[in-house]
Structures are given as structure tokens and as C-alpha cells.
Write a protein that holds these residues in place. Structure first.
Motif, PDB file in Angstrom:
ATOM      1  N   ARG A 195      25.380  -1.929 -13.074  1.00  0.00           N
ATOM      2  CA  ARG A 195      25.099  -2.233 -14.485  1.00  0.00           C
ATOM      3  C   ARG A 195      23.758  -2.937 -14.622  1.00  0.00           C
ATOM      4  O   ARG A 195      22.969  -2.618 -15.528  1.00  0.00           O
ATOM      5  CB  ARG A 195      26.221  -3.106 -15.068  1.00  0.00           C
ATOM      6  CG  ARG A 195      26.048  -3.458 -16.533  1.00  0.00           C
ATOM      7  CD  ARG A 195      26.227  -2.283 -17.476  1.00  0.00           C
ATOM      8  NE  ARG A 195      27.563  -1.766 -17.388  1.00  0.00           N
ATOM      9  CZ  ARG A 195      27.898  -0.504 -17.653  1.00  0.00           C
ATOM     10  NH1 ARG A 195      26.982   0.376 -18.042  1.00  0.00           N
ATOM     11  NH2 ARG A 195      29.140  -0.097 -17.532  1.00  0.00           N
ATOM     12  N   SER A 211      31.719 -10.196 -14.571  1.00  0.00           N
ATOM     13  CA  SER A 211      32.223  -9.983 -15.934  1.00  0.00           C
ATOM     14  C   SER A 211      32.616  -8.530 -16.129  1.00  0.00           C
ATOM     15  O   SER A 211      32.128  -7.630 -15.444  1.00  0.00           O
ATOM     16  CB  SER A 211      31.164 -10.386 -16.950  1.00  0.00           C
ATOM     17  OG  SER A 211      30.552  -9.246 -17.502  1.00  0.00           O
ATOM     18  N   ALA A 243      31.729  -6.507 -18.150  1.00  0.00           N
ATOM     19  CA  ALA A 243      30.632  -5.606 -18.506  1.00  0.00           C
ATOM     20  C   ALA A 243      30.183  -4.776 -17.306  1.00  0.00           C
ATOM     21  O   ALA A 243      29.563  -3.725 -17.470  1.00  0.00           O
ATOM     22  CB  ALA A 243      29.456  -6.415 -19.049  1.00  0.00           C
TER      23      ALA A 243
END
Lengths: 465, 465
Positions: A319, A361, A363
Motif C-alpha cells: 500500500r 492498519s 488500510a
């Protein structure tokens, strides 16, 4: 299926699925894709009721062949942005090693033995068959230091019709054993240049096979070798592939070998090897400054989660790499990776992202859609083919696989043979759910046919038009 | 292959491989295993040159059948210590859920629909076929809350000859939707007791199928339901299976629902459900005190790494559980897990242990040998069959799979069909390396025949005697 057979104009009819963006799949249940005799997608129709309507609209296609997918879908061919054809025979063998011990125990002896063209023929032919059978239509291959074996790999890819970047490996330091390394910078460059020339001679336009400059990784190359390869890349405009920041002892080794460099990425940048045509495999432990440098140079990253997990290298923060604007694709990295399948690699990318998420996290989690994007359009950008392959867009070339799933009849299958492969469809599933089932439990049995540039390059007994 | 066909005394000849201990595999390249008509292993010979020598030594076996494995090995049948037959049709469907949202989105509606015996027949038949095809000879199954569907699952296992623990699910709180839960503690116990009686009526000795008391997990059962199930377990001496500490929100939920309990494990202990016949699935986040309590009670743990990863539940610290003296086996946990294969689960256990190692210490890593132990002898201990199955020891029953691998001919396979499955053997490999290749890249295609108690219960077209 020979590479020279002419391709009839063909309409591919039925469901197709491809990435619209990183996070979004397009699922078209009644599609028609028109592919001309050059393998180029000339039209894409949606909401098709009858093929006659398509032929009426595109009247010059009235005699085109029609290939229908009845109980599955067309999906873009997979792109493997990093793998070692030369390590195929070692697939599944790790023992208790990690990167550096694995190289000396398993990898170098195997690669050295491919000086034999007979052995190289067997291993490379089998591996190209394997990757095609898993739907891989484009592959960035490491060969070995042997020019002629590497050239043979390019011949095989061209003959079988699989798009490939084929690289002769360079390495001149004593990290590699005496029996398997370049004897001087000059000979390394000479052999590499000769391999580039050969590969360009058999496919002058690079339509199917292209050469790629391949310094193994920083610890196995001297600074002067790296610099000479950087110059060769500039001179020949060839692609470059290497490894970066795979595991921590390797990073410490690079720091000790290149004390003047500010980072691992800087070693490559200093040598002129960090370019928009560069594929960096792994990138597990890059510092924020290195991520910025890689992004600024436009270099690409091949994420190899299966290998990183198998060798306990770490979890690449995909990410963060994507957020930095870097093009990321997937690499099977056989035989650090244990499978030649990009579908397996999609799963592994998803799992690794979940481990990153557990430690940081939510995400960080990659969705199914995102993994499929990395496997197709993402990979296309990594190998510089994003305008040609990775999706079913008008003007692109038709690199595709036909995916068929197994259907469970009333009463359940009692034979227990399951020739249709590992995916069970019960009849309630939406196309989106069929795609999910394929991603999480499919394998090569579900890829029943594969096309590159409109040419049928692989099919199984379950392929029906 | 029907369960009633008599079994001829049989000598299994060739290479066999099984666990000697947690960390050690025995590889016997010239073995002979004598199995009598009751399916019991009567002798195991090593260093066998000719079958005639075996027959001369064991003269009463002179008319025995001989089953040879020529290019592979016999391996003990796999033991799946936790899976949901009722969720099979959802395999691969997670969306973006984690445990609690996944239950309401995918799981409860599917399970509720299995009130239909027609639907249950299809799904259960197909799932038992699938698990057998992956070499699973013993399986601990969750059914649904429906007594008759659950009993049908037991019928199917008995008919197909797969050892099974079959459990009617109990759940009486409003965590479960109104359309799919027990309406009272009394009816929950009544239905469960009736299912236990039925399963014991079809196999009075429990040779193949046995009942198992199955409170879904603490949040879906009231304290009085759990206590009544604990009493039922004591009364019937039946096994117990449930889930524990799978993910963090679930643990918080248990703490809020059972404020008087000191821990999740204490909830079960208070109800009399923590016994030597208890299988606890997951155990990802147990506290040290809970690990001690589970160990003290002699309860067992089913490690389900594929599911824990897919649902981002966490990484179970298997090494710590083993060091505490707890029996640990593997569970596919379909459809939280995405595969019915214990071989895939071995790989997942190895990967998860590497992630634990990345975050803590190298000691957490499971070796190939250890994963195979968990899949066989470890699982046998979890389901209370450690004296009967899990290895090839004299006096044990013959639960086994014949594993065959693919061999690459000179020139490489160009057909691209790969009927022999995903493993490529080039000829240089030791048996140990063949086992490694099977573990890291094998699948159901490599399991060409499966026996339970000496009875052939599954075979593919590649099975030859």
C-alpha cells in the motif's frame, strides 16, 4: 499453435472480466470482443444478445470465427514480473534456509548446471509450458550467466508465443562461487551485449521477446560491473531487472560492500540502473527515502509475496509503494516462490497484506480486485506494456485466458475425480462471486485456454469453442 | 468401494513416509506394510528387496493382494480437526468481512438453507468427496442446527467410509438470526441428544462415525445452554467441539456477555466443556493463563491458519501451544478457510509460523516435518484416535493415501496438460526432496488413492496397483 500460424479474425463472446482501475473490476456478462488477424482488439461490445447483432453492427466481421465461453469468463492474461526459469527444477526445495544460505545450497549449483543446453532445453521448455498453463502471457525471466542457454530460453518463448523479457544474469564478485560467475567486467558486458543482440535478432520488433539487462543483485556485482551495465542499458535502451531489499542480512551486506552509498537504492542509482525501464524485485524493507528515490526515477517494483514468506524475508508494504505512485506488479520468483502461478501469487499478496494490516492498519489490506489489478494492468506497467496488454480495451492486443469452473450437479459429485478443477459452483453464485471463488480456490485446471496477441498458445481438454 | 465390501489382506509395497516424532519424518524407501481384513496393520518391514521375501517371512500372507507404489509413496491419511461441511458452497466468498460480519453476511443464510435435505445431500456429498480427494481420512465436521441434515451427513460419511466426528450445531442467543437458532435450551439439548443417539445407532462401535457435541461458540450460546451441553457431554461421554479466541472483537464480546468469567477459556471451563475430549478451534489470542488452563484440562486445539489469515483474525502462536504440552492438529475451517485441503493447510501453518517468527523469534517457525506431524499424528491426538491412526505402526489401522508425482521427460513437457498434477520431478531428487516438493506444490491430483481402515475410499485415474 505454432507461432507462425495465421490468426483468423475472431469474436470472443460471453462474459469477460478485467480491471477498470486499481480497486474496480468490470464484469460484463454479455460481452463481445473483436480481435483482428494482427491480434489487436478492434471493438468491445456490451449487452450483447445475439452474435448476429454484433456481426450486423460490424459487417466486415461477418465471416469471423466465434469463440464462446459458456460457463466461465475471459480474463486478461497474467503478467509475471519476476521469476527465475533457471530455478524451476528446485521448486519447493528450501530446507531450513533463508536468502543467502538458500543461494549457496540450492540455487547456484542448479543454475551452474544449465550451462548444458540439453538440461536447459528440458527445464526451460517445461517451465514455459507451466507458466502458460497458469495463464501467464507475459513473463520477465532470469536465465543464468550462460549466454547460449539464455538465448535458448528466448527461442522457446518465441516459438511457444509467450511474451517474455529474457535476461542473461551478470555477477562478478566472490559472493558467487568460482564455478559460477563472470570472470571479469569486460566478459560480463560482452556476454550480456551478445545476448541482447541475439534476442533482438530473432524478434527485431520485440513483439514477443525482448532482452533485459540482469545484474543478479548488488552483492554479487562489483561497482564497476554495475556501472558498466548502467552504461549498456543507456546505450541499448534495454530493460533492466534486479533484486532490492529482500531481507535484512542482505541489506547489511550491501551497506558493508558499498560504504560510499547512502542506501541500497542509491547503489543502483549511482550506477545508472534506476530508470523507468527498471524492474526491482522484492522491495520489502525500503526506507521512506528509498521509496521516494525509486518513485522519482520512475522505476517499477515486482512484489513477490510467496517468496518473501517462504524465505521469511518479510512483508512488503505494498500500500505504501502504491501510495508513493510506484507501478507495482506481481512476481512468482520461482524457486524462492513455490509456485509458477500468478493466481496463487494474488492470494499470497492478499495474505501478506493482511499480515501487514495486523501489525499496522486496515488500510494495508489488498482487496481481491486490487490483487487482480496487480496481476494484470499493474504488471503490464512494470514491464512497459501498459498500452498493449493487461485489459480488454480497444487498441490493445488480445492476451487472455478462458476460465471455466466446475459445476456441482444435484446430489453432489460422488465420483471424486473433479476433472473440472478445484472450484465448485452450485448455481446461486453471481459472476462476481464466481470470480471470488476462482481467485481463492482456482488453479491451472480452470485456465482452459490462453491467447497471446490473439494466438492460441495453450489449451486443455476442457477447452471448447 | 462400498463400506460393506470385504477387504482382502493386502501388502502395501514401496516407499512409505510418516512422522516418527514432531520433528522427524521416517522415510522408508523399500517398505512393506501388511494390512489384514479388519484394516489393521499386522507388520511393517523395511529394506525389502522382493515381495517374495516378505511372504516367506509372513507365510500366512502368501495369498495377500499386493499394492505397489512405483513413483511416489504411501503417506498417512490427513486428519482435519475442524471444518464446516455446511459452509462448503461458500468456499472462497469473504468479500471484505471479518469474523462477525462474515457470519451474518455469508454463513448464517447458507447454513439455514440446509434445513432442506435435498440441498444438504448435494452439498454434503460433494464436500465429503472433496475432502476424501485431498487425502482426508478423518474429519471433525460442523453440520447445522438441523438434526436430520446433520444425521444425513453422518450417513454419507459412513457410506463413503470416511472417519468423521459429526456435530449438530447448538446456538440459542440472538447473535444468531431469528430464522436460524435454537428456540430454547431444552430443544437444543433434545435435538443434540437425538442426533447423538442416531449417529450411535448407525455405527454402534464408532468405528467410522461418532457424534460430537457442538456449541457454535460462546457468543451464540447462553450460559445455561453451555452448562446443559457440558452435562450432556458428561452423560454421553461424547466429544465436544467449539471455537475459542479467534479474533479480538469476538473476545471483547465474550467478556461483555460473560462478565463473571475470568476469561474466554473460563466460560467453557465453568460449563464443564473443557475436557480431554474437547476440540477448541483457532486459539489465536489465548492469554498465558488460558493456555495453562487448556493444558491442565487436557483439551485439544485445532489450528486453522488459512481461515485465520483469510479473515485477518491473527496468527496463532503454535510453538507456544506445543511447548505448553497441548495436542495440536490442523483444521481447514471451510469456509473461513478457503480450501478443503490439509496439504494446503500445512503450507498455511508454515507461512503463519514464519509471520510469528518475523515478529518474535526464529523458534516460532514450523518445519515441513512439524507441519506434516500436525496434519497426521497431531490431528489424531486431537480427535482421540492417536492409538489407531496417524502413522504406520503395527497395531494401528491403515488410513493412508498413495501420493504420485509428475516426472519430466527429457526435452520437457510441451503438451501443457500436466495430468499428473503440479509437482515436477526431474530425476535428481531424493525421497526427502520429493516429499518437500509435494508439500510445497502438491494438490489433490497427487493423491491418487485413499484408504480408511484398509478400505479403498477414493481413487483417481492415475491409481494403479
Amino acid at each position: 499453435m505454432a507461432a507462425s500460424t495465421p490468426i483468423p479474425p475472431t469474436i470472443y463472446l460471453g462474459t469477460f472480466v478485467h480491471s477498470k482501475s486499481l480497486s474496480e473490476l468490470e464484469i460484463c456478462d454479455q460481452g463481445a470482443i473483436g480481435v483482428d488477424s494482427a491480434g489487436v482488439i478492434k471493438f468491445v461490445e456490451r449487452d450483447v444478445v445475439r452474435v448476429e447483432d454484433v456481426k450486423a453492427k460490424h459487417w466486415e466481421w461477418k465471416d469471423a470465427e466465434v469463440v464462446r465461453v459458456e460457463d466461465g469468463f475471459f480474463f486478461p492474461g497474467f503478467i509475471d514480473t519476476h521469476t527465475h526459469a533457471s530455478q524451476h527444477a528446485n521448486t519447493g526445495l528450501f530446507g531450513k534456509t533463508t536468502l543467502l544460505s538458500w543461494l549457496s545450497t540450492y540455487t547456484f549449483p542448479m543454475e551452474a548446471s544449465l550451462e548444458s543446453l540439453t538440461k536447459a532445453l528440458t527445464i526451460y521448455t517445461n517451465f514455459v509450458s507451466r507458466t502458460l498453463s497458469h495463464g501467464t502471457t507475459t513473463c520477465a525471466y532470469y536465465g543464468t550467466i550462460h549466454r547460449f542457454s539464455t538465448n535458448l530460453l528466448a527461442d522457446i518463448c518465441l516459438e511457444r508465443g509467450q511474451r517474455a523479457l529474457v535476461g542473461r544474469v551478470c555477477m562478478d564478485t566472490d559472493l558467487s562461487p568460482e564455478y559460477y560467475r563472470d570472470t571479469s567486467v569486460e566478459s560480463a558486458i560482452e556476454e550480456s551485449a551478445a545476448s541482447i543482440d541475439y534476442i533482438r535478432s530473432i524478434d527485431p520488433e520485440g513483439a514477443i521477446v525482448r532482452p533485459i539487462i540482469t545484474p543478479r543483485f548488488a552483492p554479487s556485482c562489483s561497482a564497476s560491473c554495475l556501472a558498466a551495465l548502467g552504461a549498456l542499458a543507456q546505450e541499448t535502451a534495454a530493460h533492466i531487472q534486479t533484486h532490492i531489499s529482500e531481507n535484512k542480512p542482505e541489506i547489511e551486506l550491501v551497506a558493508s560492500l558499498f560504504p560510499a552509498s547512502t542506501s541500497y537504492a542509491d547503489v543502483y542509482d549511482t550506477a545508472g540502473l534506476l530508470t523507468p525501464r527498471t524492474i526491482l524485485a522484492h522491495a520489502v524493507h525500503l526506507t521512506p527515502a528509498e521509496v521516494q528515490l525509486v518513485a522519482a526515477r520512475g522505476a517499477k517494483i515486482s512484489h513477490c509475496p510467496a517468496s518473501n514468506t517462504a524465505l521469511t524475508s518479510g512483508c512488503a508494504p505494498v500500500r505504501d509503494l502504491l501510495n508513493a505512485g510506484i507501478a507495482v506488479g506481481l512476481g512468482t520468483d520461482v524457486s524462492g516462490g513455490f509456485s509458477p502461478s500468478i493466481l496463487e501469487e494474488c492470494r499470497q499478496a492478499i495474505w501478506v497484506s493482511r499480515f501487514v494490516a495486523m501489525a499496522s492498519s486496515d488500510a494495508a489490506k489488498l482487496s481481491t480486485e486490487e490483487a487482480l489489478y496487480l496481476a494484470t494492468r499493474g504488471g503490464a506497467a512494470v514491464v512497459g506494456l501498459e498500452s498493449k496488454v493487461g485489459g480488454f480495451d480497444v487498441g490493445m492486443e488480445f492476451d487472455a485466458q478462458m476460465v471455466r469452473l466446475g459445476s456441482v450437479s444435484e446430489g453432489g459429485d460422488q465420483k471424486g475425480e473433479f476433472e473440472a478443477g478445484p472450484v465448485d459452483v452450485f448455481g446461486f453464485e453471481t459472476t462476481d462471486e464466481k470470480v471470488q471463488k476462482w481467485v481463492y480456490s482456482g488453479d491451472d485446471r480452470n485456465t482452459v485456454a490462453v491467447w497471446v496477441r490473439g494466438r492460441l498458445v495453450h489449451r486443455t481438454g476442457r477447452y471448447v469453442k
